[in-house]
Design a protein around this motif. Sequence first.
Motif, PDB file in Angstrom:
ATOM      1  N   THR A   1     -20.814  43.872-122.266  1.00 25.22           N
ATOM      2  CA  THR A   1     -21.732  45.286-121.887  1.00 25.22           C
ATOM      3  C   THR A   1     -21.247  45.894-120.577  1.00 25.22           C
ATOM      4  O   THR A   1     -20.709  46.773-120.472  1.00 25.22           O
ATOM      5  CB  THR A   1     -23.310  45.156-121.956  1.00 25.22           C
ATOM      6  OG1 THR A   1     -23.314  44.710-123.083  1.00 25.22           O
ATOM      7  CG2 THR A   1     -23.842  46.605-121.887  1.00 25.22           C
ATOM      8  N   ASP A   2     -21.410  44.921-119.544  1.00 24.07           N
ATOM      9  CA  ASP A   2     -20.796  45.377-118.161  1.00 24.07           C
ATOM     10  C   ASP A   2     -19.226  45.816-118.209  1.00 24.07           C
ATOM     11  O   ASP A   2     -18.996  46.550-117.664  1.00 24.07           O
ATOM     12  CB  ASP A   2     -21.065  44.163-117.350  1.00 24.07           C
ATOM     13  CG  ASP A   2     -20.728  44.802-115.904  1.00 24.07           C
ATOM     14  OD1 ASP A   2     -21.380  45.806-115.426  1.00 24.07           O
ATOM     15  OD2 ASP A   2     -20.055  44.114-115.091  1.00 24.07           O
TER      16      ASP A   2
ATOM     17  N   ASN B   1     -18.776  49.078-120.335  1.00 22.22           N
ATOM     18  CA  ASN B   1     -19.120  50.460-119.548  1.00 22.22           C
ATOM     19  C   ASN B   1     -18.403  50.780-118.455  1.00 22.22           C
ATOM     20  O   ASN B   1     -18.374  51.819-118.041  1.00 22.22           O
ATOM     21  CB  ASN B   1     -20.687  50.168-119.231  1.00 22.22           C
ATOM     22  CG  ASN B   1     -21.580  50.399-120.435  1.00 22.22           C
ATOM     23  OD1 ASN B   1     -21.263  50.858-121.571  1.00 22.22           O
ATOM     24  ND2 ASN B   1     -22.923  49.607-120.571  1.00 22.22           N
ATOM     25  N   ASN B   2     -17.988  49.625-117.448  1.00 16.88           N
ATOM     26  CA  ASN B   2     -17.296  49.818-116.337  1.00 16.88           C
ATOM     27  C   ASN B   2     -15.942  50.604-116.693  1.00 16.88           C
ATOM     28  O   ASN B   2     -15.376  51.442-116.184  1.00 16.88           O
ATOM     29  CB  ASN B   2     -17.091  48.747-115.389  1.00 16.88           C
ATOM     30  CG  ASN B   2     -18.237  48.313-114.556  1.00 16.88           C
ATOM     31  OD1 ASN B   2     -19.265  48.917-114.427  1.00 16.88           O
ATOM     32  ND2 ASN B   2     -18.242  46.936-114.256  1.00 16.88           N
TER      33      ASN B   2
END
Length: 171
Positions: A28-29, A32-33
């Motif tokens: 997810t990180d 999203n980045n």
Amino acid sequence: SIVNTLKSLFWAMLLLALIMYVFGILFTDVSNNHIIEGGTDDIAKLESYFGSLHVSVHTLFMSISGGLTWMDATLALAQISWIWVYVFSCYIAFSVFAVLNVMTGVFCQSAIKGAERDQEMVVQSLIMDKHQLKTSLGKLFQKMDDDQSGKLTLAQFEKHFQDEEVRVLFE
């Protein structure tokens, strides 16, 4: 035995959930980045598989349980970098070959131990029943021995055979 098996299953499922949660945070990180940096034109596919923690964990679960092909998830991660495709592949390999197989082994071992304990309890119960029957018959034969000689003759046995206590025991 079922309770012990369910206890093992609970801890195994907790371990699997923790692994999915950690990898879900990672994917997810990264996703999203990448979306925030504007590094891809097709953000819909990336968001549909790894847009939030809930979606990522769901994608990871479906990937190891047969609800989603790995190719769909890896194509979304390939937009970021092929490194993340390999990380995803390592997650799949670790989860399927290591964690799920170990979970199956622990679950089966727990069930086997429970069945052995159940068998031991059945044997113990039969031994107790046999001991109780032996004690009951001993008391009955002493009661039937009218002359207290320690021997029971056929005549004494036939005489007491109509007694209710004797009929109940031999039925």
